[in-house]
Design an enzyme around this catalytic site. Structure first.
Site, PDB file in Angstrom:
ATOM      1  N   PHE A  70       0.863  -1.175   0.000  1.00 24.41           N
ATOM      2  CA  PHE A  70       0.000   0.000   0.000  1.00 24.41           C
ATOM      3  C   PHE A  70       0.900   1.225   0.000  1.00 24.41           C
ATOM      4  O   PHE A  70       1.556   1.537   0.992  1.00 24.41           O
ATOM      5  CB  PHE A  70      -0.937   0.055   1.198  1.00 24.41           C
ATOM      6  CG  PHE A  70      -1.831   1.263   1.152  1.00 24.41           C
ATOM      7  CD1 PHE A  70      -2.982   1.255   0.380  1.00 24.41           C
ATOM      8  CD2 PHE A  70      -1.497   2.424   1.832  1.00 24.41           C
ATOM      9  CE1 PHE A  70      -3.794   2.375   0.299  1.00 24.41           C
ATOM     10  CE2 PHE A  70      -2.308   3.552   1.759  1.00 24.41           C
ATOM     11  CZ  PHE A  70      -3.454   3.532   0.996  1.00 24.41           C
ATOM     12  N   ASP A 129       9.668   2.853   1.579  1.00 23.28           N
ATOM     13  CA  ASP A 129       8.482   3.616   1.939  1.00 23.28           C
ATOM     14  C   ASP A 129       8.280   3.493   3.445  1.00 23.28           C
ATOM     15  O   ASP A 129       7.697   2.535   3.942  1.00 23.28           O
ATOM     16  CB  ASP A 129       7.264   3.088   1.174  1.00 23.28           C
ATOM     17  CG  ASP A 129       5.983   3.836   1.498  1.00 23.28           C
ATOM     18  OD1 ASP A 129       5.961   4.562   2.508  1.00 23.28           O
ATOM     19  OD2 ASP A 129       4.992   3.679   0.757  1.00 23.28           O
ATOM     20  N   LYS A 175       3.127  11.321   6.821  1.00 26.51           N
ATOM     21  CA  LYS A 175       2.341  11.132   8.043  1.00 26.51           C
ATOM     22  C   LYS A 175       2.947  11.860   9.242  1.00 26.51           C
ATOM     23  O   LYS A 175       2.728  13.049   9.416  1.00 26.51           O
ATOM     24  CB  LYS A 175       2.128   9.645   8.311  1.00 26.51           C
ATOM     25  CG  LYS A 175       1.255   8.983   7.226  1.00 26.51           C
ATOM     26  CD  LYS A 175       0.720   7.657   7.665  1.00 26.51           C
ATOM     27  CE  LYS A 175      -0.081   6.970   6.567  1.00 26.51           C
ATOM     28  NZ  LYS A 175      -1.309   7.687   6.188  1.00 26.51           N
TER      29      LYS A 175
END
Length: 416
Positions: free
Chosen positions: A147, A235, A264
């Site tokens: 994801f 990531d 984030k």
């Protein structure tokens, strides 16, 4: 804290949202009005322990005083210049983040998906301009279960049909291998030798259910990519910035990738901030006008992110995630095979808990926990994710675990 400034009930607000917003999410039936630290309060004044932390965007908790102070100070001075001009925080932000990562250059963006798109474009440009890949042939290898966001290009290499179906035609140039399988990765690198420019991986797959790769996997990826002149793009949007007990999840295998992709928690839960961080040899391939973002690296974002960087340099978030994570996983491990829990995975203050479908879906369990005053979120039907803010107190963590235990492991089921 003021609990309800709208004057409307949860039911009224949820009904209005259902009527006027597109259904790209399926939120739990709670309307949050205020929050501080690890606790949230809804519009009726009920309090909940946050064990999701905005999918790790709130690593430093809600309303951290240091971050709010920086945001307030900058709000009264300057919020946006666009990248048409310089501003006073930009150089310090880039230098500070590069140093934190042990890298040389930073390209700031806003959202995680933008950072992943930036990494894809940069890797392709590097492949053509430095490695000498023939035009139009660059390939990037990714893992199943990944994801990395929901843009058209990113869902083109997703194996999640819920995220992918009906959004084609898809962007070519990606090869998918099983996550954690070094032999499969090596085979693809051999098959497409000369055309592969990068391997893009999550060191721990978050949305897939907090899947931790086998020991030695990340080190093996690093070895394979280095030997074949291929970039390793990590990531760390969810796994990085303290979540796993280290600044980056790659550190658990003493691995340094060619590029960190961050987001984030970099914005401290205050505003969206993302970045790719790499060497001058990689990010230096980009030329003015080839990539950009009006809000990327804006003064407000840089001011808040600089304080995030300062907190991570001090090491307290990482230490808390490491120490409290040991308690979390010690407790969860004792629930496997008892009650509703079939498997637990994770690292630091991060866990994926698989639920026996016969005893409830992840969504149903999340709704039951909501009624107990605990906020978690499901993924892939039968898994709930646990990722409290790193500032959570030991007592609050115990309080949350007691309620999780009561829901997932009824009295006597675990042989306690």
């Amino acid at each position: 804290m003021i609990a309800n400034v709208s004057g409307k009930s949860s039911a009224e607000l949820i009904g209005a949202a259902e009527e006027h917003s597109a259904h790209n999410y399926a939120p739990l039936p709670v309307v949050i009005a205020s929050a501080r630290g690890a606790w949230m309060t809804d519009v009726e004044g009920r309090r909940y322990l946050d064990l999701l932390a905005g999918y790790s965007a709130l690593n430093f908790g809600h309303g951290h005083p240091r971050l709010i102070a920086e945001a307030r100070a900058q709000l009264s001075r300057l919020t946006l210049t666009s990248r048409a001009f310089h501003h006073e925080h930009f150089a310090d932000f880039c230098a500070g983040l590069a140093e934190l990562c042990g890298m040389e250059m930073v390209l700031p963006m806003n959202t995680g998906a933008e950072a992943v798109e930036t990494a894809v474009k940069t890797a392709r440009a590097w492949g053509y301009r430095v490695k000498g890949v023939r035009p139009g042939r660059a390939k990037i290898v990714v893992a199943d279960g990944n994801f990395h966001g929901r843009t058209t290009t990113i869902v083109s290499f997703s194996t999640d049909e819920e995220a992918r179906a009906d959004f084609g035609p898809y962007t070519p140039g990606f090869e998918i291998v099983p996550y954690g399988d070094l032999a499969a990765l090596e085979a693809v690198l051999e098959e497409h030798a000369g055309d592969v420019v990068a391997v893009l991986l999550e060191p721990i797959q978050g949305e897939a259910g907090v899947r931790v790769p086998p020991p030695g996997y990340l080190a093996g990826v690093r070895e394979l990519t280095r030997a074949r002149d291929v970039l390793f793009l990590a990531d760390e949007i969810q796994s990085g910035l303290g979540r796993t007990g280290a600044t980056f999840a790659c550190e658990h295998e003493h691995v340094v990738p060619d590029m960190y992709i961050l987001g984030k928690a970099l914005g401290g839960g205050v505003l969206p901030v993302s970045a790719v961080v790499s060497s001058a040899a990689v990010l230096g391939v980009l030329r003015p006008g080839e990539h950009g973002s009006t809000f990327g690296g804006n003064p407000l974002a840089c001011a808040v992110a600089l304080e995030v960087i300062a907190m991570l340099r001090e090491g307290e978030p990482q230490r808390r995630a490491r120490d409290l994570g040991e308690r979390l996983h010690q407790e969860l491990a004792g629930w496997v095979g008892a009650g509703a829990v079939t498997e637990v995975r994770g690292r630091g203050l991060w866990a994926g808990v698989d639920i026996d479908p016969a005893l409830g879906t992840g969504r149903e369990i999340s709704e039951r926990l909501l009624r107990r005053g605990v906020l978690v979120k499901d993924t892939h039907g039968s898994t709930i994710r646990i990722a409290p803010p790193l500032v959570i107190s030991p007592g609050d963590l115990e309080w949350g675990l007691e309620r999780l235990r009561a829901e997932l492991v009824p009295r006597g089921a675990a042989g306690r």
